[in-house]
Write a protein that holds these residues in place. Structure first.
Motif, PDB file in Angstrom:
ATOM      1  N   ARG A  25       1.213  -1.282  -0.076  1.00 51.42           N
ATOM      2  CA  ARG A  25      -0.393   0.687   0.209  1.00 51.42           C
ATOM      3  C   ARG A  25       0.682   0.776  -0.298  1.00 51.42           C
ATOM      4  O   ARG A  25       0.365   1.631  -0.369  1.00 51.42           O
ATOM      5  CB  ARG A  25      -1.325   0.586   0.844  1.00 51.42           C
ATOM      6  CG  ARG A  25      -2.028  -0.728   1.054  1.00 51.42           C
ATOM      7  CD  ARG A  25      -2.939  -0.714   2.492  1.00 51.42           C
ATOM      8  NE  ARG A  25      -3.536  -2.496   2.395  1.00 51.42           N
ATOM      9  CZ  ARG A  25      -5.195  -2.376   1.693  1.00 51.42           C
ATOM     10  NH1 ARG A  25      -4.841  -2.019   0.842  1.00 51.42           N
ATOM     11  NH2 ARG A  25      -4.969  -4.100   1.883  1.00 51.42           N
ATOM     12  N   ARG A  26       2.078   1.331   0.046  1.00 49.22           N
ATOM     13  CA  ARG A  26       3.039   1.746   0.467  1.00 49.22           C
ATOM     14  C   ARG A  26       3.594   2.814  -0.622  1.00 49.22           C
ATOM     15  O   ARG A  26       4.802   3.361  -1.522  1.00 49.22           O
ATOM     16  CB  ARG A  26       4.207   2.556   2.179  1.00 49.22           C
ATOM     17  CG  ARG A  26       3.334   2.578   3.033  1.00 49.22           C
ATOM     18  CD  ARG A  26       4.499   2.318   3.753  1.00 49.22           C
ATOM     19  NE  ARG A  26       5.261   1.478   4.078  1.00 49.22           N
ATOM     20  CZ  ARG A  26       5.519   0.440   4.947  1.00 49.22           C
ATOM     21  NH1 ARG A  26       4.252   0.446   5.826  1.00 49.22           N
ATOM     22  NH2 ARG A  26       6.277  -0.447   4.831  1.00 49.22           N
ATOM     23  N   ALA A  27       4.103   1.925  -1.542  1.00 47.30           N
ATOM     24  CA  ALA A  27       4.348   2.018  -2.914  1.00 47.30           C
ATOM     25  C   ALA A  27       3.516   2.749  -3.449  1.00 47.30           C
ATOM     26  O   ALA A  27       2.742   3.063  -3.892  1.00 47.30           O
ATOM     27  CB  ALA A  27       4.086   0.238  -4.091  1.00 47.30           C
ATOM     28  N   ALA A  28       4.212   3.303  -5.336  1.00 53.03           N
ATOM     29  CA  ALA A  28       3.668   4.108  -5.849  1.00 53.03           C
ATOM     30  C   ALA A  28       2.023   2.879  -6.472  1.00 53.03           C
ATOM     31  O   ALA A  28       1.316   3.871  -7.447  1.00 53.03           O
ATOM     32  CB  ALA A  28       4.443   5.298  -6.876  1.00 53.03           C
ATOM     33  N   HIS A  29       2.665   1.988  -7.464  1.00 55.01           N
ATOM     34  CA  HIS A  29       1.855   1.109  -8.276  1.00 55.01           C
ATOM     35  C   HIS A  29       1.991   0.003  -7.531  1.00 55.01           C
ATOM     36  O   HIS A  29       3.416  -0.037  -7.162  1.00 55.01           O
ATOM     37  CB  HIS A  29       2.920   1.499  -9.707  1.00 55.01           C
ATOM     38  CG  HIS A  29       2.089   0.941 -10.753  1.00 55.01           C
ATOM     39  ND1 HIS A  29       1.298   1.805 -11.631  1.00 55.01           N
ATOM     40  CD2 HIS A  29       2.659   0.153 -11.799  1.00 55.01           C
ATOM     41  CE1 HIS A  29       0.155   1.142 -11.962  1.00 55.01           C
ATOM     42  NE2 HIS A  29       1.656   0.020 -12.630  1.00 55.01           N
ATOM     43  N   CYS A  30       1.120  -1.060  -7.980  1.00 54.68           N
ATOM     44  CA  CYS A  30       0.714  -2.345  -7.598  1.00 54.68           C
ATOM     45  C   CYS A  30       0.493  -3.165  -9.128  1.00 54.68           C
ATOM     46  O   CYS A  30      -0.344  -2.639  -9.122  1.00 54.68           O
ATOM     47  CB  CYS A  30      -0.378  -1.952  -6.762  1.00 54.68           C
ATOM     48  SG  CYS A  30      -0.177  -3.683  -5.942  1.00 54.68           S
TER      49      CYS A  30
ATOM     50  N   ALA B 182      -4.813  -6.972 -11.723  1.00 54.17           N
ATOM     51  CA  ALA B 182      -5.900  -4.889 -11.837  1.00 54.17           C
ATOM     52  C   ALA B 182      -4.286  -4.843 -11.407  1.00 54.17           C
ATOM     53  O   ALA B 182      -2.801  -5.187 -11.078  1.00 54.17           O
ATOM     54  CB  ALA B 182      -6.339  -5.114  -9.914  1.00 54.17           C
ATOM     55  N   GLU B 183      -4.097  -2.964 -11.873  1.00 50.13           N
ATOM     56  CA  GLU B 183      -2.766  -2.134 -12.327  1.00 50.13           C
ATOM     57  C   GLU B 183      -3.648  -1.472 -11.765  1.00 50.13           C
ATOM     58  O   GLU B 183      -4.233  -1.025 -12.083  1.00 50.13           O
ATOM     59  CB  GLU B 183      -1.971  -2.663 -13.309  1.00 50.13           C
ATOM     60  CG  GLU B 183      -0.995  -1.382 -13.488  1.00 50.13           C
ATOM     61  CD  GLU B 183      -0.403  -1.597 -15.133  1.00 50.13           C
ATOM     62  OE1 GLU B 183       0.869  -1.838 -15.195  1.00 50.13           O
ATOM     63  OE2 GLU B 183      -0.987  -2.598 -16.313  1.00 50.13           O
ATOM     64  N   GLY B 184      -2.078  -0.691 -10.914  1.00 49.44           N
ATOM     65  CA  GLY B 184      -2.726   0.688 -10.079  1.00 49.44           C
ATOM     66  C   GLY B 184      -2.689   1.579  -9.527  1.00 49.44           C
ATOM     67  O   GLY B 184      -1.680   0.097  -8.736  1.00 49.44           O
ATOM     68  N   PRO B 185      -2.605   2.110  -8.440  1.00 48.72           N
ATOM     69  CA  PRO B 185      -2.340   3.048  -7.388  1.00 48.72           C
ATOM     70  C   PRO B 185      -3.322   1.811  -6.676  1.00 48.72           C
ATOM     71  O   PRO B 185      -4.237   1.574  -6.837  1.00 48.72           O
ATOM     72  CB  PRO B 185      -3.559   4.087  -7.302  1.00 48.72           C
ATOM     73  CG  PRO B 185      -4.143   4.228  -8.267  1.00 48.72           C
ATOM     74  CD  PRO B 185      -3.963   3.210  -9.369  1.00 48.72           C
ATOM     75  N   PRO B 186      -1.651   1.058  -5.528  1.00 46.75           N
ATOM     76  CA  PRO B 186      -2.389   0.304  -4.307  1.00 46.75           C
ATOM     77  C   PRO B 186      -3.946   0.518  -3.520  1.00 46.75           C
ATOM     78  O   PRO B 186      -5.095  -0.295  -3.289  1.00 46.75           O
ATOM     79  CB  PRO B 186      -1.480   0.259  -3.058  1.00 46.75           C
ATOM     80  CG  PRO B 186      -0.182   1.329  -3.862  1.00 46.75           C
ATOM     81  CD  PRO B 186      -1.062   1.682  -4.821  1.00 46.75           C
ATOM     82  N   SER B 187      -4.402   1.943  -3.488  1.00 41.76           N
ATOM     83  CA  SER B 187      -5.423   2.032  -2.691  1.00 41.76           C
ATOM     84  C   SER B 187      -6.570   1.564  -4.231  1.00 41.76           C
ATOM     85  O   SER B 187      -7.628   0.458  -3.473  1.00 41.76           O
ATOM     86  CB  SER B 187      -6.144   3.718  -2.799  1.00 41.76           C
ATOM     87  OG  SER B 187      -5.671   3.953  -4.064  1.00 41.76           O
ATOM     88  N   ALA B 188      -6.005   1.642  -5.133  1.00 46.47           N
ATOM     89  CA  ALA B 188      -7.187   0.984  -5.939  1.00 46.47           C
ATOM     90  C   ALA B 188      -7.271  -0.432  -5.866  1.00 46.47           C
ATOM     91  O   ALA B 188      -8.308  -1.514  -6.562  1.00 46.47           O
ATOM     92  CB  ALA B 188      -7.599   2.015  -7.292  1.00 46.47           C
TER      93      ALA B 188
END
Ligand SMILES: Nc1ncnc2c1ncn2[C@@H]1O[C@H](COP(=O)(O)OP(=O)(O)OP(=O)(O)O)[C@@H](O)[C@H]1O
Length: 245
Positions: free
Chosen positions: A208-213, A223-229
């Motif tokens: 969750r602290r990464a910029a991208h996941c 899924a790919e994108g911001p960890p929050s999503a």
């Protein structure tokens, strides 16, 4: 286009550091990655997550160029060879080599085996030993270390390569809080310095602290994108095959 300066060269961070298009890869007849299309943003941290056997290490090996792809395309914008920190369990503890020599090996990649290391090479090695708090054990052989100390040595080796792309396979797995914090801080500093970091982790708080996941399941990108999503409750349930509430 947005440029940053990384080790004397301009890097366009608007362009992904790594682009995969429909990448398939596996081991002999066993296909593991079944058509991955994903991007790794430049000069950012990316977390790769998913259940055991989802294909995370295989994907990291593909990005590192260690694992051949059977179809699709892989594009890297970086100009340096990727630095790769494998899991310490993958490295024999019997190797008759010290911590300092292990980290120093990263610099031979720059000089070639027949050239002398420079004073700068030695400074980089000592800085990486300090950064991972292993300077005090630098003269010990790898075989005399705990798993966590060996893991820190491998991360220090990857950092010492000073690549523009750093790949790490569960670098903090099984480490105590102090060692985890050292690794997190070292990786954050590397990203601030303009490098791209890709890290496999089973720790969703770290992800969750990464910029991208990137979330994998059964060799596919869920899924790919911001960890929050990416790490929403629903996707985590699907990704790990948990019962829906
Ligand atoms: N060297 C190999 N030879 C054959 N099959 C392999 C090899 N390495 C991995 N596999 C298989 O590929 C699949 C994906 O493995 P991989 O290690 O990429 O998953 P992972 O998501 O990193 O798993 P973990 O979280 O358990 O480390 C698994 O079915 C595994 O058995």
């Amino acid at each position: 286009m947005v440029f940053i300066l990384f080790k004397g060269a301009l890097v366009n961070v608007a362009e992904p550091a790594v682009t995969l298009r429909n990448v398939r890869a596996g081991y002999g007849p066993h296909e593991v990655l079944g058509g991955i299309t994903a991007e790794v943003p430049a000069a950012r941290s990316t977390a790769v997550v998913g259940a055991n056997g989802a294909g995370k290490s295989t994907l990291l090996n593909v990005i590192a160029g260690i694992q051949p792809i059977s179809s699709g395309t892989l594009h890297r914008t970086g100009r340096l060879r990727a630095a790769y920190a494998t899991q310490h369990s993958e490295v024999s503890g019997e190797l008759p080599i010290t911590v300092r020599a292990t980290v120093t090996m990263a610099r031979w990649a720059h000089r070639g085996p027949w050239r002398r290391l420079t004073a700068r090479d030695r400074t980089i090695v000592e800085d990486c030993l300090e950064q991972l708090d292993i300077a005090a054990i630098a003269d010990q052989p790898l075989g005399a270390l705990s798993g966590g100390q060996r893991q820190r040595t491998l991360v220090a080796q990857a950092l010492a390569q000073q690549s523009d792309l750093l790949l790490l396979d569960e670098p903090a797995a099984g480490l105590d809080l102090h060692a985890q914090t050292l690794i997190d801080e070292a990786l954050d500093a590397t990203v601030r310095g303009g490098a791209t970091v890709v890290r496999i982790t089973h720790d969703l708080a770290v992800a969750r602290r990464a910029a991208h996941c990137l979330l994998l399941r059964d060799g596919r990108l869920l899924a790919e994108g911001p960890p929050s999503a990416v790490l929403s409750r629903e996707r985590v349930a699907v990704g790990w095959g948990l019962p829906e509430e």
